[in-house]
Design a protein around this motif. Sequence first.
Motif, PDB file in Angstrom:
ATOM      1  N   ARG A  78    -122.245  -3.596 -33.726  1.00  0.00           N
ATOM      2  CA  ARG A  78    -121.611  -2.340 -34.109  1.00  0.00           C
ATOM      3  C   ARG A  78    -121.759  -1.351 -32.965  1.00  0.00           C
ATOM      4  NH1 ARG A  78    -123.757  -1.475 -40.304  1.00  0.00           N
ATOM      5  NH2 ARG A  78    -122.479  -3.081 -41.257  1.00  0.00           N
ATOM      6  N   ILE A  79    -121.039  -0.241 -33.049  1.00  0.00           N
ATOM      7  CA  ILE A  79    -121.007   0.732 -31.963  1.00  0.00           C
ATOM      8  C   ILE A  79    -122.387   1.299 -31.652  1.00  0.00           C
ATOM      9  CG2 ILE A  79    -120.425   2.694 -33.460  1.00  0.00           C
ATOM     10  CD1 ILE A  79    -119.242   2.039 -29.821  1.00  0.00           C
TER      11      ILE A  79
ATOM     12  N   ASN B  71    -130.075   4.429 -51.002  1.00  0.00           N
ATOM     13  CA  ASN B  71    -131.377   4.216 -50.368  1.00  0.00           C
ATOM     14  C   ASN B  71    -131.231   4.297 -48.844  1.00  0.00           C
ATOM     15  OD1 ASN B  71    -130.676   1.596 -49.327  1.00  0.00           O
ATOM     16  ND2 ASN B  71    -131.113   0.724 -51.349  1.00  0.00           N
ATOM     17  N   THR B  72    -132.330   4.216 -48.153  1.00  0.00           N
ATOM     18  CA  THR B  72    -132.334   4.375 -46.707  1.00  0.00           C
ATOM     19  C   THR B  72    -131.494   3.302 -46.017  1.00  0.00           C
ATOM     20  OG1 THR B  72    -134.511   5.391 -46.833  1.00  0.00           O
ATOM     21  CG2 THR B  72    -133.831   4.577 -44.674  1.00  0.00           C
TER      22      THR B  72
ATOM     23  N   ARG C 155    -128.324   4.048 -43.590  1.00  0.00           N
ATOM     24  CA  ARG C 155    -128.250   3.550 -42.220  1.00  0.00           C
ATOM     25  C   ARG C 155    -126.969   2.738 -42.022  1.00  0.00           C
ATOM     26  NH1 ARG C 155    -131.251  -0.546 -42.394  1.00  0.00           N
ATOM     27  NH2 ARG C 155    -129.545  -1.955 -42.038  1.00  0.00           N
ATOM     28  N   ASP C 156    -126.643   1.872 -42.979  1.00  0.00           N
ATOM     29  CA  ASP C 156    -125.433   1.059 -42.886  1.00  0.00           C
ATOM     30  C   ASP C 156    -124.184   1.939 -42.851  1.00  0.00           C
ATOM     31  OD1 ASP C 156    -124.055  -1.617 -43.043  1.00  0.00           O
ATOM     32  OD2 ASP C 156    -123.254  -0.641 -44.842  1.00  0.00           O
ATOM     33  N   ALA C 157    -124.183   3.012 -43.630  1.00  0.00           N
ATOM     34  CA  ALA C 157    -123.023   3.910 -43.644  1.00  0.00           C
ATOM     35  C   ALA C 157    -122.832   4.571 -42.281  1.00  0.00           C
ATOM     36  CB  ALA C 157    -123.184   4.964 -44.737  1.00  0.00           C
TER      37      ALA C 157
ATOM     38  N   CYS D 171    -121.222  11.634 -47.181  1.00  0.00           N
ATOM     39  CA  CYS D 171    -119.918  11.757 -47.842  1.00  0.00           C
ATOM     40  C   CYS D 171    -119.352  10.387 -48.205  1.00  0.00           C
ATOM     41  CB  CYS D 171    -118.944  12.515 -46.942  1.00  0.00           C
ATOM     42  SG  CYS D 171    -119.376  14.242 -46.679  1.00  0.00           S
ATOM     43  N   ALA D 172    -119.461   9.442 -47.285  1.00  0.00           N
ATOM     44  CA  ALA D 172    -118.957   8.085 -47.554  1.00  0.00           C
ATOM     45  C   ALA D 172    -119.701   7.447 -48.717  1.00  0.00           C
ATOM     46  CB  ALA D 172    -119.083   7.228 -46.294  1.00  0.00           C
TER      47      ALA D 172
END
Length: 93
Positions: A3-4, A47-48, A52-54, A77-78
Amino acid sequence: MARINDVGGTQGFGAIDTTDDTEPFHADWEARVVGLYNTLRAQGIFNTNEFRDAIESMPPGEYLAASYYERWFTAICALLERKGVLEPGALDD
């Protein structure tokens, strides 16, 4: 696929500013985002790991253009939309 945010070993991002910054926040809204994160996480909305994934799921251009706390706010927001707390697009205005 990376991922970026996974830029380990990547070159070309310039020097890292290593000067100490004693201020935890540079604007009031940043502290509010942290408070929002803490409140929503404590209520079990997410959860954390989901948070983090978002952040890591942000589109690359958006991720690179955003500040640290802008990424936090975008992730919150997501997650609120994903969890059904907010209707999709409710925060678009």
